[in-house]
Design a protein around this motif. Structure first.
Motif, short mmCIF file in Angstrom:
data_model
loop_
_atom_site.label_atom_id
_atom_site.label_comp_id
_atom_site.label_asym_id
_atom_site.label_seq_id
_atom_site.Cartn_x
_atom_site.Cartn_y
_atom_site.Cartn_z
N GLU A 5 19.55 -2.33 -38.11
CA GLU A 5 19.13 -1.50 -39.25
C GLU A 5 19.10 -2.30 -40.54
O GLU A 5 18.20 -2.14 -41.37
CB GLU A 5 20.06 -0.29 -39.37
N GLN A 9 15.81 -3.00 -42.87
CA GLN A 9 15.82 -2.68 -44.29
C GLN A 9 15.46 -3.91 -45.14
O GLN A 9 14.67 -3.83 -46.08
CB GLN A 9 17.19 -2.14 -44.70
N ALA A 62 21.94 -3.37 -49.85
CA ALA A 62 21.83 -3.13 -48.41
C ALA A 62 22.97 -3.83 -47.67
O ALA A 62 23.56 -3.28 -46.73
CB ALA A 62 20.48 -3.62 -47.90
#
Length: 202
Positions: A5, A9, A62
């Motif tokens: 993930e 991102q 992030a």
């Protein structure tokens, strides 16, 4: 957040910026002989700066989201938090915030990441060499070699600030912008790659 993930991102953060910067380059190169080229080069320069500034912040945010789900053994949680909040917490803060300066539990680490990932941290400051150095050394705590980008950051910021503040700064040649365009693309790739490399070592 999983490593997959995080990779997705970061790829999103990087990919559309590289496409937009490449489109700006293509437009400027097609109009090199026109009277519009100084305007196009000024706009291109502002775009390069804006994408470097925002990408650095979003990549760091992030990574901190990933870090909050995947604690890192060699991450210096306490000092990165102290660099933002320590003086205020030690001199003026209530007991709860003061305790974060001394405690080192898993819960405190999660709260540290949450504190750092707030707007007051990431919305302050604009892109510069010192900000790049701070984010990569203190927030990402990665092996990224920021010294390679010192000259790029310094000259780009000088031109951007002049343009943004309405100074009569002329950039007439595509080659002038390429001196910032190519390092900006490299910076986006290096930031993402070094962040992912750090995340895979968790």
């Amino acid at each position: 957040m999983t490593i997959e993930e995080l990779q997705r991102q970061l790829d999103i953060i990087r990919a559309w910026r590289k496409i937009e910067l490449s489109n700006a380059r293509s437009i400027a190169e097609r109009h090199q002989a026109s009277a519009e080229i100084p305007y196009l080069c000024r706009a291109w320069t502002l775009m390069i700066y804006a994408h470097c500034d925002q990408a650095l912040k979003l990549i760091a945010k992030a990574y901190l989201e990933f870090l909050s789900c995947n604690p890192r053994q060699n991450y210096d949680y306490k000092n990165v938090w102290l660099s933002f909040f320590g003086k205020e917490a030690m001199r003026k803060g209530g007991d709860e915030r003061f305790s974060m300066c001394r405690n080192d539990s898993d819960e405190i680490r999660r709260r540290i990441i949450s504190n750092i990932n707030g707007r007051e941290v990431f919305d302050s400051g604009s892109f510069s060499y010192t900000q790049l150095r701070f984010f990569t050394e203190w927030i990402l705590q990665s092996s990224f070699d920021h010294t390679l980008y010192r000259g790029f950051c310094t000259t780009l910021k000088e031109k951007r600030d002049g343009i943004a503040h309405g100074e009569n700064i002329i950039i007439e040649n595509v080659s002038d912008c390429l001196a910032w365009h190519d390092p900006a693309i490299n910076l986006l790739d290096d930031l993402v790659d070094s962040t992912i490399n750090e995340a895979t070592r968790h």
